[in-house]
Design a protein around this motif. Structure first.
Motif, PDB file in Angstrom:
ATOM      1  N   LEU A 158       7.725  41.228 -41.431  1.00 28.88           N
ATOM      2  CA  LEU A 158       6.588  40.517 -40.654  1.00 28.88           C
ATOM      3  C   LEU A 158       6.204  40.425 -39.345  1.00 28.88           C
ATOM      4  CD1 LEU A 158       8.336  36.957 -42.466  1.00 28.88           C
ATOM      5  CD2 LEU A 158       6.386  38.449 -43.157  1.00 28.88           C
ATOM      6  N   THR A 159       7.114  41.225 -38.692  1.00 27.64           N
ATOM      7  CA  THR A 159       6.678  41.395 -37.304  1.00 27.64           C
ATOM      8  C   THR A 159       5.376  42.383 -37.131  1.00 27.64           C
ATOM      9  OG1 THR A 159       8.351  43.081 -36.924  1.00 27.64           O
ATOM     10  CG2 THR A 159       8.760  40.927 -36.348  1.00 27.64           C
ATOM     11  N   LEU A 160       5.327  42.928 -38.234  1.00 27.50           N
ATOM     12  CA  LEU A 160       4.149  44.125 -38.357  1.00 27.50           C
ATOM     13  C   LEU A 160       2.723  43.186 -38.162  1.00 27.50           C
ATOM     14  CD1 LEU A 160       5.274  46.414 -41.083  1.00 27.50           C
ATOM     15  CD2 LEU A 160       5.493  46.943 -38.762  1.00 27.50           C
ATOM     16  N   ALA A 161       2.688  41.902 -38.315  1.00 25.54           N
ATOM     17  CA  ALA A 161       1.482  41.347 -38.342  1.00 25.54           C
ATOM     18  C   ALA A 161       0.818  41.374 -37.010  1.00 25.54           C
ATOM     19  CB  ALA A 161       1.598  39.565 -38.674  1.00 25.54           C
ATOM     20  N   ASN A 162      -0.598  41.373 -36.756  1.00 26.10           N
ATOM     21  CA  ASN A 162      -1.201  41.308 -35.432  1.00 26.10           C
ATOM     22  C   ASN A 162      -0.749  40.365 -34.457  1.00 26.10           C
ATOM     23  OD1 ASN A 162      -2.149  43.965 -36.115  1.00 26.10           O
ATOM     24  ND2 ASN A 162      -3.991  42.815 -36.908  1.00 26.10           N
ATOM     25  N   ASN A 163      -0.526  40.531 -33.232  1.00 27.91           N
ATOM     26  CA  ASN A 163      -0.576  39.570 -32.230  1.00 27.91           C
ATOM     27  C   ASN A 163       0.390  38.508 -32.229  1.00 27.91           C
ATOM     28  OD1 ASN A 163      -3.055  40.543 -31.038  1.00 27.91           O
ATOM     29  ND2 ASN A 163      -4.272  39.578 -32.482  1.00 27.91           N
ATOM     30  N   ILE A 164       1.680  38.739 -32.859  1.00 27.71           N
ATOM     31  CA  ILE A 164       2.837  37.954 -33.127  1.00 27.71           C
ATOM     32  C   ILE A 164       3.695  38.234 -31.953  1.00 27.71           C
ATOM     33  CG2 ILE A 164       2.539  37.673 -35.513  1.00 27.71           C
ATOM     34  CD1 ILE A 164       5.376  39.670 -34.026  1.00 27.71           C
ATOM     35  N   VAL A 165       4.571  37.206 -31.693  1.00 27.81           N
ATOM     36  CA  VAL A 165       5.597  37.456 -30.438  1.00 27.81           C
ATOM     37  C   VAL A 165       6.950  37.542 -31.429  1.00 27.81           C
ATOM     38  CG1 VAL A 165       6.848  36.483 -28.650  1.00 27.81           C
ATOM     39  CG2 VAL A 165       4.369  36.357 -28.949  1.00 27.81           C
ATOM     40  N   SER A 166       7.613  38.896 -31.570  1.00 23.31           N
ATOM     41  CA  SER A 166       8.924  39.131 -32.045  1.00 23.31           C
ATOM     42  C   SER A 166      10.088  38.657 -30.938  1.00 23.31           C
ATOM     43  CB  SER A 166       8.902  40.510 -32.556  1.00 23.31           C
ATOM     44  OG  SER A 166      10.139  40.626 -33.141  1.00 23.31           O
ATOM     45  N   VAL A 167      10.845  37.972 -31.550  1.00 21.36           N
ATOM     46  CA  VAL A 167      11.937  37.370 -30.679  1.00 21.36           C
ATOM     47  C   VAL A 167      13.221  37.772 -30.931  1.00 21.36           C
ATOM     48  CG1 VAL A 167      12.918  35.233 -29.284  1.00 21.36           C
ATOM     49  CG2 VAL A 167      10.673  35.391 -30.100  1.00 21.36           C
ATOM     50  N   GLY A 168      13.939  38.514 -29.803  1.00 20.96           N
ATOM     51  CA  GLY A 168      15.221  38.928 -30.372  1.00 20.96           C
ATOM     52  C   GLY A 168      16.336  38.893 -29.057  1.00 20.96           C
ATOM     53  N   GLY A 169      17.466  39.161 -29.452  1.00 18.67           N
ATOM     54  CA  GLY A 169      18.585  39.330 -28.341  1.00 18.67           C
ATOM     55  C   GLY A 169      19.143  40.787 -28.340  1.00 18.67           C
ATOM     56  N   VAL A 170      19.715  41.079 -27.089  1.00 20.14           N
ATOM     57  CA  VAL A 170      20.402  42.517 -27.049  1.00 20.14           C
ATOM     58  C   VAL A 170      21.894  42.362 -26.947  1.00 20.14           C
ATOM     59  CG1 VAL A 170      18.379  43.564 -26.274  1.00 20.14           C
ATOM     60  CG2 VAL A 170      20.052  42.646 -24.736  1.00 20.14           C
ATOM     61  N   ASN A 171      22.319  41.092 -26.942  1.00 19.94           N
ATOM     62  CA  ASN A 171      23.772  41.113 -26.478  1.00 19.94           C
ATOM     63  C   ASN A 171      24.068  39.443 -26.565  1.00 19.94           C
ATOM     64  OD1 ASN A 171      23.489  40.141 -23.956  1.00 19.94           O
ATOM     65  ND2 ASN A 171      23.822  42.421 -23.183  1.00 19.94           N
ATOM     66  N   LYS A 172      25.501  38.958 -26.336  1.00 24.97           N
ATOM     67  CA  LYS A 172      25.644  37.613 -26.407  1.00 24.97           C
ATOM     68  C   LYS A 172      25.234  37.156 -25.071  1.00 24.97           C
ATOM     69  CE  LYS A 172      29.899  38.142 -29.203  1.00 24.97           C
ATOM     70  NZ  LYS A 172      31.498  37.990 -29.129  1.00 24.97           N
ATOM     71  N   LYS A 173      24.959  37.569 -24.352  1.00 28.86           N
ATOM     72  CA  LYS A 173      24.525  36.962 -23.075  1.00 28.86           C
ATOM     73  C   LYS A 173      22.949  36.812 -22.856  1.00 28.86           C
ATOM     74  CE  LYS A 173      28.227  38.529 -19.947  1.00 28.86           C
ATOM     75  NZ  LYS A 173      28.450  38.974 -18.483  1.00 28.86           N
ATOM     76  N   ARG A 174      22.323  37.624 -23.640  1.00 27.69           N
ATOM     77  CA  ARG A 174      20.986  37.587 -23.724  1.00 27.69           C
ATOM     78  C   ARG A 174      20.441  37.346 -25.250  1.00 27.69           C
ATOM     79  NH1 ARG A 174      18.130  42.460 -21.356  1.00 27.69           N
ATOM     80  NH2 ARG A 174      16.324  41.223 -21.782  1.00 27.69           N
TER      81      ARG A 174
END
Length: 233
Positions: free
Chosen positions: A215-231
């Motif tokens: 779904l993150t392949l759609a145009n002009n979206i904001v993909s939200v994620g974290g890289v570890n437990k602190k972030r």
């Protein structure tokens, strides 16, 4: 396609594993099933936010007893309402009663996007749409289908090539048993919605950097994620 990691967006995407109990005091929650209409929108000037999630099945343990207390949709919408008290939050459930059925989910999601576009045509719009779900495909599988290496670093530059491949998908060209062609049709509707000024926030997923939420392949979206437990997690 935009990929951003911003702590402020984590409140919108619902990517939190532990929450204050006071935010998750269980209350009756009203949600719509698959479609929305103009009645769903705020009657006075306010931010309209659509949360698409699981609202029927409890799957989040809040108090640490290893038993589910509330639904993921309840947690996500509660966080948004807590931090944006003046917003009109519309909750929509698109999941089957039991298990995970990708065809069922994508069909319900497609119907929902059709109704959102109809509302936009009538002069209404959502300021933000939150998707805390997705369809994960492994990068090595996508690379095999396309004939060249797809990675988290180059996916933004090759997003359209992946989408073109998905549009041509059939039973002989499946991406990990996902209804790729249907998902491609959903992406087109998401493009239309974002082109009208509605922000769409999408959870990147819980499958590490080896998989992509299609779904993150759609145009002009904001993909939200974290890289570890602190972030983020």
């Amino acid at each position: 396609m935009k990929i951003k990691i911003r702590p402020t967006h984590l409140l919108i995407a619902g990517l939190v594993s532990t929450l204050p109990i006071k935010i998750c005091t269980k209350q009756p929650i009203k949600f719509v099933d698959s479609v929305v209409d103009t009645v769903s929108f705020a009657k006075k000037p306010a931010k309209n936010i659509l949360v698409i999630d699981n609202f029927k099945m409890d799957d989040i343990d809040v108090n640490g007893d290893i038993l589910a207390d509330v639904s993921h949709g309840f947690v996500t919408s509660s966080m948004i309402e807590k931090n944006l008290p003046d917003a009109k939050v519309v909750k929509c459930h698109i999941f089957p009663e039991k298990g995970i059925n990708h065809n069922f989910i994508v069909d319900k999601f497609d119907s929902l996007l059709v109704s959102v576009l109809e509302c936009i045509e009538k002069g209404k719009k959502f300021d933000a749409i939150n998707l805390s779900f997705g369809f994960s495909a492994r990068y090595n599988v996508l690379s095999k289908k396309l004939g060249f290496t797809i990675t988290p670093e180059n996916i933004a530059d090759n997003a359209q090539k992946v989408r073109n491949m998905m549009e041509k998908a059939d039973n002989q060209l499946m991406i990990q048993c996902l209804p790729a062609k249907k998902i491609a049709e959903v992406l087109e509707k998401m493009d239309k919605i974002t082109s009208k000024g509605t922000k769409i926030y999408i959870a990147a997923g819980n499958s590490s950097d080896k998989s992509l939420n299609l779904l993150t392949l759609a145009n002009n979206i904001v993909s939200v994620g974290g890289v570890n437990k602190k972030r983020g997690f």
